[in-house]
Every structure is written in structure tokens, then in C-alpha cells.
Design a protein around this motif. Structure first.
Motif, mmCIF file in Angstrom:
data_model
loop_
_atom_site.group_PDB
_atom_site.id
_atom_site.type_symbol
_atom_site.label_atom_id
_atom_site.label_comp_id
_atom_site.label_asym_id
_atom_site.label_seq_id
_atom_site.Cartn_x
_atom_site.Cartn_y
_atom_site.Cartn_z
ATOM 1 N N UNK A 1 54.736 -39.679 87.637
ATOM 2 C CA UNK A 1 55.899 -39.156 88.358
ATOM 3 C C UNK A 1 56.759 -38.256 87.478
ATOM 4 N N UNK A 2 56.673 -38.424 86.178
ATOM 5 C CA UNK A 2 57.479 -37.621 85.257
ATOM 6 C C UNK A 2 56.830 -36.260 85.032
ATOM 7 N N UNK A 3 57.626 -35.233 85.168
ATOM 8 C CA UNK A 3 57.167 -33.862 84.925
ATOM 9 C C UNK A 3 55.900 -33.582 85.752
ATOM 10 N N UNK A 4 56.080 -33.532 87.059
ATOM 11 C CA UNK A 4 54.934 -33.434 87.967
ATOM 12 C C UNK A 4 54.162 -32.133 87.819
ATOM 13 N N UNK A 5 54.817 -31.104 87.324
ATOM 14 C CA UNK A 5 54.088 -29.846 87.121
ATOM 15 C C UNK A 5 52.996 -30.007 86.064
ATOM 16 N N UNK A 6 53.252 -30.900 85.092
ATOM 17 C CA UNK A 6 52.254 -31.172 84.055
ATOM 18 C C UNK A 6 51.210 -32.176 84.552
ATOM 19 N N UNK A 7 51.658 -33.171 85.318
ATOM 20 C CA UNK A 7 50.747 -34.234 85.748
ATOM 21 C C UNK A 7 49.961 -33.882 87.004
ATOM 22 N N UNK A 8 50.295 -32.772 87.663
ATOM 23 C CA UNK A 8 49.611 -32.408 88.917
ATOM 24 C C UNK A 8 48.085 -32.345 88.764
ATOM 25 N N UNK A 9 47.539 -31.696 87.704
ATOM 26 C CA UNK A 9 46.070 -31.684 87.561
ATOM 27 C C UNK A 9 45.477 -33.079 87.386
ATOM 28 N N UNK A 10 46.203 -33.962 86.674
ATOM 29 C CA UNK A 10 45.719 -35.328 86.473
ATOM 30 C C UNK A 10 45.709 -36.078 87.798
ATOM 31 N N UNK A 11 46.749 -35.857 88.600
ATOM 32 C CA UNK A 11 46.818 -36.498 89.914
ATOM 33 C C UNK A 11 45.634 -36.082 90.777
ATOM 34 N N UNK A 12 45.325 -34.794 90.764
ATOM 35 C CA UNK A 12 44.179 -34.301 91.548
ATOM 36 C C UNK A 12 42.877 -34.943 91.076
ATOM 37 N N UNK A 13 42.720 -35.059 89.744
ATOM 38 C CA UNK A 13 41.499 -35.658 89.193
ATOM 39 C C UNK A 13 41.389 -37.125 89.601
ATOM 40 N N UNK A 14 42.497 -37.868 89.475
ATOM 41 C CA UNK A 14 42.466 -39.288 89.808
ATOM 42 C C UNK A 14 42.236 -39.503 91.306
ATOM 43 N N UNK A 15 42.824 -38.644 92.117
ATOM 44 C CA UNK A 15 42.613 -38.777 93.558
ATOM 45 C C UNK A 15 41.154 -38.509 93.915
ATOM 46 N N UNK A 16 40.569 -37.503 93.268
ATOM 47 C CA UNK A 16 39.161 -37.206 93.511
ATOM 48 C C UNK A 16 38.264 -38.341 93.033
ATOM 49 N N UNK A 17 38.553 -38.862 91.832
ATOM 50 C CA UNK A 17 37.742 -39.960 91.300
ATOM 51 C C UNK A 17 37.879 -41.219 92.153
ATOM 52 N N UNK A 18 39.080 -41.435 92.681
ATOM 53 C CA UNK A 18 39.273 -42.585 93.566
ATOM 54 C C UNK A 18 38.386 -42.470 94.797
ATOM 55 N N UNK A 19 38.316 -41.276 95.377
ATOM 56 C CA UNK A 19 37.452 -41.067 96.546
ATOM 57 C C UNK A 19 35.978 -41.182 96.172
ATOM 58 N N UNK A 20 35.615 -40.672 95.001
ATOM 59 C CA UNK A 20 34.225 -40.752 94.550
ATOM 60 C C UNK A 20 33.786 -42.203 94.423
ATOM 61 N N UNK A 21 34.622 -43.024 93.791
ATOM 62 C CA UNK A 21 34.238 -44.418 93.591
ATOM 63 C C UNK A 21 34.287 -45.212 94.897
ATOM 64 N N UNK A 22 35.136 -44.824 95.842
ATOM 65 C CA UNK A 22 35.093 -45.465 97.151
ATOM 66 C C UNK A 22 33.772 -45.157 97.848
ATOM 67 N N UNK A 23 33.323 -43.905 97.727
ATOM 68 C CA UNK A 23 32.026 -43.546 98.318
ATOM 69 C C UNK A 23 30.876 -44.273 97.628
ATOM 70 N N UNK A 24 30.969 -44.371 96.301
ATOM 71 C CA UNK A 24 29.936 -45.107 95.567
ATOM 72 C C UNK A 24 29.942 -46.587 95.958
#
Length: 404
Positions: free
Chosen positions: A148-171
């Protein structure tokens, strides 16, 4: 259901003196257990991290966790009381004192658990033996809040984690399809194991009391709570059907973390609970909500006490057993597969007075008691997920034809 039924049939038909057959079934059971637990840690880590971030953004973090913890405590108290009431009312016969030997893995002390949750090196959280989910849960929550801190910096990490979360749900869906076949071998092994138990008739009355208490929780208490505390338009017995994959997994495996794989599918695909809510509440329940174990522990220890003494159990002793069973249920996060035996060994040690090894008389039926306790554990966890999600309006309707 088909795989479990076919496996039970195979376990009935196989000869008990079949040479290495039971050994092969046990090995297959172990392989399936490992496959079922294979993705749980990354599934929890990425899902909980992004779920924490989203819940905090929506100002639901404290409400959701607060309600979940309140329900967990209430479930543990209720289960301990129900267990004591059932064993007091139906009063199963004493069990002959049988000489058994067993080596029970002791629970780590508070200092050791603290160092495992907060090790000197953070990466040690990812290198454990796979039996303690709490360190990963705490790090995922901290990381989710940190995003939540400095979202402009963490935005790419959020996208990666959201994608990985979906990947592992599919797996995980792929793993669940594999487990549909794997449960065949688990059911066959469990059935052959049950057939090979000696002196099972000595524990018949105890098992009737435990099974009666389990059926009361599953088919009376849970439907009543769903109706009065949840959405009254929902058919509570249809909800139980939606939780059936997790229930079958629990009954055949007796392992909480193995069952989490099916529970994730039931929560998202069958119950329609939003992923961010399920990702947050399921790990919390897996670590702290062991109400089924409290239920079976209370019943079992009353019988142990009666078996070692000709005196009746007093009201004060009942209160002590209820309180101890409840307290122990919150301490079993490090033993996802042997919580029942550890719980009985702990309460026997706490009681003392020569009963430190009294739990050994129930070792012949430990697999049955473990399976029933984990069944109630996961059903109560799913119930808590549903009730909290209903209160937070984080549920969508899922038709039966779309159930996983």
C-alpha cells in the motif's frame, strides 16, 4: 465421490493377507498426499498477499479478520461443550487398558514457534518442512500491507502477484482433477487399514458417540447456523453438498493442509465467495480453527479418564476437559496431519496423575478419530468463510451445475 466409492470397494475386496498389497497402497496414499499439498504454500502466499492488499484498500481487513477470529473462538468453545455433553449423555463403556507404544511428535515451545515465525533470515520462512503455515501467513499479510505504501513503485509487484495468484489457482484446479483419481487409492488404503484394525469392537460405543456428535454438527448445527446467521434464501443442505469435495478429502486424508487444496476449490467455485476473502480466511482457519479436534478430544479424554478410574467424572473435571480441549485446539498449527494424537497426548500430560500415557489406549482407532476430527475442522472453517462473506456481501450465486 465415484473415486472414493470405487476405492472403498477395492479396499473391501482386497485380501487382508495380501503380501505387499497394503504396503503399496500406503505408498500410493503417501504420494497422493504429497501431490495434494504440493501447491498449498505458494497458493496461500500469493493469494493472501494480494487479498490482504485488496481488503485493506476496501477498509475490510479488520472487519473480516475480526469476525473470523470471533467465529473461530466461538466454534472451538461450542465444539468442546458439545463433545462433553455427548459423552456425558450417552456414556460409552470403559475401554480395557491396552499396552501400546507410540512416539508422538511434541509441539514446539513458544520460543521455538516465535523463532520459526520470525527467523533471523526472512527467507527461512520458505525453507520449512511444510508443516507450519503461520510464518508464511504472517509474511504474506505484512507484504500485502506493505504494497500500500508508494503505490506507483509497488504497482508492478501488485500486477505480478495478482497474475501469480491466478496462475496457482488454475494449477490448483489441475491438481484437484488429479486428486479425483488419487482419492481412489486413498480410499482403498483407508478401507484396508480399517479392516486390519484389531479389537475394533472394544471401541464401538466410543465411535458411535463420536460419529453421532459429528453428524449432529454437520447436519443439525451447521444448517441451523447457515439459516439463522447467513443468507436465509440459501438451502443449507445444498451448501453442505458444495463443501463435499473438501469433506471427502478430509475424511480420507486426515490432513488439514491436504484438504486446503479442495477447500480453495469449494470456496471459490462452489460457494461463490470472492477470492480475496477466501484467500484470507482459509489459511487463518487452517492454523487456528481445529474445533473438530476439540470435539473429539473432549469425548475421547472423558473415556480415557473413566477407563483408568472407577469413579465418575465430576462437573469440575468436565469443565477442565472442555477448557483444555479448546486451548489445545489453537496450538495445533504445526501438526496438520497428526493433530488428534498430539491433542490427546497433550491433554493427558496436562492432567497428570498417572495418565500421562493414557491416550495410548486409543491408538488402535487413532486414524478414525483423526479423519473425523479433520472432517469437522474443515467444515467449520468453510462455514466461517461463508458466514463472514455473507456479512461482508462478498458472495455470488453459483448454480449447482457449475459446482467443482
Amino acid at each position: 465421490m465415484i473415486a472414493a466409492a470405487a476405492g472403498i470397494l477395492l479396499g473391501i475386496l482386497l485380501p487382508l493377507n495380501g503380501g505387499d498389497t497394503e504396503v503399496y497402497l500406503q505408498n500410493l496414499y503417501t504420494y497422493v498426499l504429497h501431490i495434494g499439498r504440493y501447491l498449498i504454500f505458494p497458493l496461500v502466499f500469493f493469494g493472501l498477499t494480494i487479498g490482504t492488499y485488496e481488503l485493506w484498500m476496501e477498509n475490510r481487513f479488520f472487519k473480516l479478520y475480526g469476525r473470523s477470529l470471533a467465529y473461530i473462538v466461538a466454534a472451538a468453545i461450542s465444539s468442546g461443550v458439545i463433545g462433553a455433553v455427548f459423552v456425558a449423555v450417552f456414556s460409552p463403556d470403559r475401554v480395557p487398558i491396552i499396552i501400546e507404544e507410540a512416539q508422538v511428535t511434541p509441539l514446539p515451545g513458544l520460543a521455538e514457534q516465535f523463532t520459526r515465525v520470525f527467523p533471523k533470515n526472512l527467507f527461512n520462512v520458505f525453507t520449512g518442512n511444510g508443516d507450519f503455515l503461520l510464518p508464511l501467513v504472517i509474511f504474506a499479510v505484512i507484504l500485502g500491507i506493505g504494497l500500500l505504501r508508494n503505490r506507483s513503485v509497488s504497482a508492478p509487484v501488485i500486477d505480478v502477484f495478482e497474475s501469480l495468484s491466478r496462475v496457482f489457482r488454475n494449477l490448483n484446479r489441475v491438481v484437484l482433477e488429479i486428486l479425483s483419481f488419487g482419492l481412489f487409492f486413498m480410499a482403498a488404503y483407508r478401507t484396508s487399514q480399517l479392516r486390519g484394525m484389531v479389537d475394533l469392537e472394544l471401541f464401538t460405543q466410543l465411535l458411535f458417540v463420536v460419529i453421532g456428535a459429528v453428524l449432529f454438527v454437520l447436519f443439525v448445527l451447521i444448517p441451523a447456523l447457515l439459516y439463522f446467521l447467513g443468507n436465509r434464501e440459501r438451502n443449507p443442505f445444498l451448501w453442505i453438498f458444495s463443501a463435499l469435495p473438501a469433506g471427502i478429502s478430509a475424511l480420507l486424508s486426515g490432513d488439514m493442509y491436504f484438504t486446503l487444496s479442495s477447500a480453495h476449490g469449494s470456496v471459490g467455485e462452489n460457494m461463490g465467495i470472492q477470492q480475496k476473502a477466501g484467500s484470507a480466511m482459509l489459511p487463518l482457519g487452517a492454523v487456528f480453527s481445529r474445533s473438530g479436534t476439540a470435539l473429539v478430544t473432549a469425548i475421547s479424554f472423558v473415556l480415557i479418564l473413566r477407563s483408568y478410574s472407577s469413579l465418575d467424572v465430576t462437573f469440575v473435571q468436565y469443565l477442565w476437559i472442555i477448557g483444555s480441549s479448546i486451548l489445545i485446539s489453537f496450538m495445533l498449527g504445526t501438526v496438520p496431519g497428526s493433530g488428534m494424537v498430539v491433542s490427546l497426548s497433550l491433554i493427558s500430560a496436562w492432567y497428570g496423575q498417572g495418565l500421562e500415557e493414557g491416550f495410548l489406549i486409543l491408538l488402535p482407532i487413532a486414524p478414525i478419530l483423526t479423519a473425523l476430527s479433520v472432517l469437522v475442522d474443515i467444515m467449520v472453517i468453510l462455514l466461517i468463510n461463508q458466514l463472514v462473506a455473507d456479512r461482508e456481501s462478498m458472495v455470488r450465486s453459483v448454480p449447482v451445475k457449475d459446482f467443482l
